[in-house]
Scaffold this motif. Sequence first.
Motif, PDB file in Angstrom:
ATOM      1  N   VAL A 316       0.837  -1.196   0.000  1.00 51.45           N
ATOM      2  CA  VAL A 316       0.000   0.000   0.000  1.00 51.45           C
ATOM      3  C   VAL A 316       0.875   1.250   0.000  1.00 51.45           C
ATOM      4  O   VAL A 316       0.628   2.213  -0.756  1.00 51.45           O
ATOM      5  CB  VAL A 316      -0.941   0.007   1.212  1.00 51.45           C
ATOM      6  N   LEU A 317       1.908   1.237   0.819  1.00 47.87           N
ATOM      7  CA  LEU A 317       2.811   2.391   0.900  1.00 47.87           C
ATOM      8  C   LEU A 317       3.528   2.624  -0.426  1.00 47.87           C
ATOM      9  O   LEU A 317       3.770   3.771  -0.811  1.00 47.87           O
ATOM     10  CB  LEU A 317       3.816   2.191   2.027  1.00 47.87           C
ATOM     11  N   ARG A 318       3.851   1.569  -1.131  1.00 45.15           N
ATOM     12  CA  ARG A 318       4.460   1.734  -2.454  1.00 45.15           C
ATOM     13  C   ARG A 318       3.522   2.484  -3.392  1.00 45.15           C
ATOM     14  O   ARG A 318       3.958   3.366  -4.143  1.00 45.15           O
ATOM     15  CB  ARG A 318       4.819   0.379  -3.051  1.00 45.15           C
ATOM     16  N   CYS A 319       2.247   2.124  -3.354  1.00 45.93           N
ATOM     17  CA  CYS A 319       1.265   2.820  -4.207  1.00 45.93           C
ATOM     18  C   CYS A 319       1.199   4.302  -3.865  1.00 45.93           C
ATOM     19  O   CYS A 319       1.052   5.152  -4.756  1.00 45.93           O
ATOM     20  CB  CYS A 319      -0.116   2.188  -4.036  1.00 45.93           C
ATOM     21  N   LEU A 320       1.278   4.618  -2.574  1.00 42.73           N
ATOM     22  CA  LEU A 320       1.166   6.007  -2.132  1.00 42.73           C
ATOM     23  C   LEU A 320       2.414   6.823  -2.415  1.00 42.73           C
ATOM     24  O   LEU A 320       2.330   8.040  -2.602  1.00 42.73           O
ATOM     25  CB  LEU A 320       0.851   6.029  -0.631  1.00 42.73           C
ATOM     26  N   ARG A 321       3.551   6.164  -2.468  1.00 38.09           N
ATOM     27  CA  ARG A 321       4.817   6.890  -2.666  1.00 38.09           C
ATOM     28  C   ARG A 321       5.227   7.001  -4.130  1.00 38.09           C
ATOM     29  O   ARG A 321       5.900   7.948  -4.525  1.00 38.09           O
ATOM     30  CB  ARG A 321       5.940   6.168  -1.913  1.00 38.09           C
ATOM     31  N   ASP A 322       4.851   6.017  -4.938  1.00 42.30           N
ATOM     32  CA  ASP A 322       5.372   5.883  -6.298  1.00 42.30           C
ATOM     33  C   ASP A 322       4.289   6.241  -7.311  1.00 42.30           C
ATOM     34  O   ASP A 322       3.422   5.425  -7.634  1.00 42.30           O
ATOM     35  CB  ASP A 322       5.857   4.446  -6.505  1.00 42.30           C
ATOM     36  N   ARG A 323       4.360   7.446  -7.829  1.00 42.79           N
ATOM     37  CA  ARG A 323       3.347   7.919  -8.789  1.00 42.79           C
ATOM     38  C   ARG A 323       3.334   7.078 -10.055  1.00 42.79           C
ATOM     39  O   ARG A 323       2.270   6.747 -10.582  1.00 42.79           O
ATOM     40  CB  ARG A 323       3.629   9.385  -9.129  1.00 42.79           C
ATOM     41  N   GLN A 324       4.508   6.699 -10.555  1.00 44.03           N
ATOM     42  CA  GLN A 324       4.576   5.914 -11.781  1.00 44.03           C
ATOM     43  C   GLN A 324       3.926   4.545 -11.581  1.00 44.03           C
ATOM     44  O   GLN A 324       3.185   4.068 -12.446  1.00 44.03           O
ATOM     45  CB  GLN A 324       6.026   5.742 -12.228  1.00 44.03           C
ATOM     46  N   LEU A 325       4.180   3.918 -10.444  1.00 46.18           N
ATOM     47  CA  LEU A 325       3.580   2.620 -10.156  1.00 46.18           C
ATOM     48  C   LEU A 325       2.067   2.736 -10.046  1.00 46.18           C
ATOM     49  O   LEU A 325       1.328   1.935 -10.635  1.00 46.18           O
ATOM     50  CB  LEU A 325       4.153   2.053  -8.863  1.00 46.18           C
ATOM     51  N   ALA A 326       1.605   3.728  -9.310  1.00 46.80           N
ATOM     52  CA  ALA A 326       0.158   3.909  -9.142  1.00 46.80           C
ATOM     53  C   ALA A 326      -0.518   4.158 -10.485  1.00 46.80           C
ATOM     54  O   ALA A 326      -1.597   3.604 -10.766  1.00 46.80           O
ATOM     55  CB  ALA A 326      -0.118   5.072  -8.185  1.00 46.80           C
ATOM     56  N   SER A 327       0.107   4.973 -11.324  1.00 44.34           N
ATOM     57  CA  SER A 327      -0.454   5.249 -12.654  1.00 44.34           C
ATOM     58  C   SER A 327      -0.600   3.971 -13.456  1.00 44.34           C
ATOM     59  O   SER A 327      -1.627   3.730 -14.104  1.00 44.34           O
ATOM     60  CB  SER A 327       0.443   6.232 -13.410  1.00 44.34           C
ATOM     61  N   GLN A 328       0.433   3.133 -13.394  1.00 45.28           N
ATOM     62  CA  GLN A 328       0.428   1.892 -14.162  1.00 45.28           C
ATOM     63  C   GLN A 328      -0.648   0.937 -13.658  1.00 45.28           C
ATOM     64  O   GLN A 328      -1.379   0.334 -14.454  1.00 45.28           O
ATOM     65  CB  GLN A 328       1.804   1.235 -14.057  1.00 45.28           C
ATOM     66  N   LEU A 329      -0.767   0.788 -12.344  1.00 50.57           N
ATOM     67  CA  LEU A 329      -1.765  -0.111 -11.784  1.00 50.57           C
ATOM     68  C   LEU A 329      -3.180   0.342 -12.148  1.00 50.57           C
ATOM     69  O   LEU A 329      -4.033  -0.466 -12.513  1.00 50.57           O
ATOM     70  CB  LEU A 329      -1.620  -0.187 -10.265  1.00 50.57           C
ATOM     71  N   SER A 330      -3.435   1.640 -12.039  1.00 53.20           N
ATOM     72  CA  SER A 330      -4.761   2.174 -12.315  1.00 53.20           C
ATOM     73  C   SER A 330      -5.135   2.006 -13.784  1.00 53.20           C
ATOM     74  O   SER A 330      -6.252   1.587 -14.113  1.00 53.20           O
ATOM     75  CB  SER A 330      -4.811   3.648 -11.921  1.00 53.20           C
ATOM     76  N   ARG A 331      -4.205   2.320 -14.665  1.00 51.32           N
ATOM     77  CA  ARG A 331      -4.493   2.265 -16.104  1.00 51.32           C
ATOM     78  C   ARG A 331      -4.588   0.824 -16.603  1.00 51.32           C
ATOM     79  O   ARG A 331      -5.524   0.455 -17.310  1.00 51.32           O
ATOM     80  CB  ARG A 331      -3.401   3.014 -16.869  1.00 51.32           C
TER      81      ARG A 331
END
Length: 364
Positions: A316-331
Amino acid sequence: MSTDSVTMSNYREEVSPVPVLVVGNLLSKSNGVRSVCEDLSWQLERSGWDVVKTSTYLGRFRRLVDMVSTTFRYRNQYQVAQVNVYSGFAFVWAEAVCWTLRRLSKPYVLTLHGGNLPSFAKRWPGRVQALLGSAKYVTTPSHYLLEQMSSYCERIEKLPNALDLSQYEYRYRPTPSPKLVWLRSFHRIYNPALAPKVLFEVLREFPEAELTMIGPDRGDGSLQETKAAVSELGLDSRVHLVGGVAKSEVSRWLNVGDILLNTTDFDNTPISLMEAMACGLCVVTTNVGGIPYLVQNEQNALMVPPNDAPSMSAAVLRCLRDRQLASQLSRHGRETVEKFDWPVVLPQWKSVLARACDKPKHHN
């Protein structure tokens, strides 16, 4: 046998409507959980097919009686049956219904569900092989069950669970907030008490974090265990227990948060996980059962070991800290579930049901 050889192709041909009997758990009016077979029956009816459905009863014995009696009583109103198969006592329902169908000389399609079915099959291989061998066709929504159950039947076809994507509002989440969502029934196999423990860890770095838990109580004590964990950790003001919600409200409730926690210990192809991906949430899930066949780690979800609060909170913390990762997961999550949209999957269902009763196709 290669899994690709038994995966259904994307049929686009129309078939003439076939009267169908759908046998499964139709319990949404009682427990708020709408099953895949309910969605299938509704989609078939909406497209002009006649559908007989059973059963809406909660009690196990009453449901068994209703399934068998409906199968016999309405025998002149359907040509083919679609029977959903689970492990445990639910397997008895399928056996009883299919015995009745054979007496009536009615063809039927079996659909395999549930992460526990492979272990059940190991305990009762003869029963499982006999039931699957008696069907005209056998389908399953996941590669996991396809592989695990292929030794009992070589004719299993993969036919995925479907979503009506028009009902799910997608929101791109390149910068997710620390608002966590949990969506399942409160049952021990889904390990709901793990979710507040994950929140407790996340709060150390994000003191504004919150958790919304959505789902009906299955009555096995897991809801009480979850409430006890919330109180013990001092999270009463941070955890919101919503209860069961209507299918039409799932998208709205998922979108109150940005990160889905899927804490299950056993699973197959969870619709709730697909629903979260459809809405664009960043998914953090346990790596169990059929989930690795649905999602790819680091691409459309983050997978962690079961019952491991530190690992899940770290994800969860990785998702909150890493914008590139969060973007990839969401898309990529949304892109993944687009192939499960009903306009893609329904023609496949129509084709297999028509083939089961030797109904010829009518080409456009």
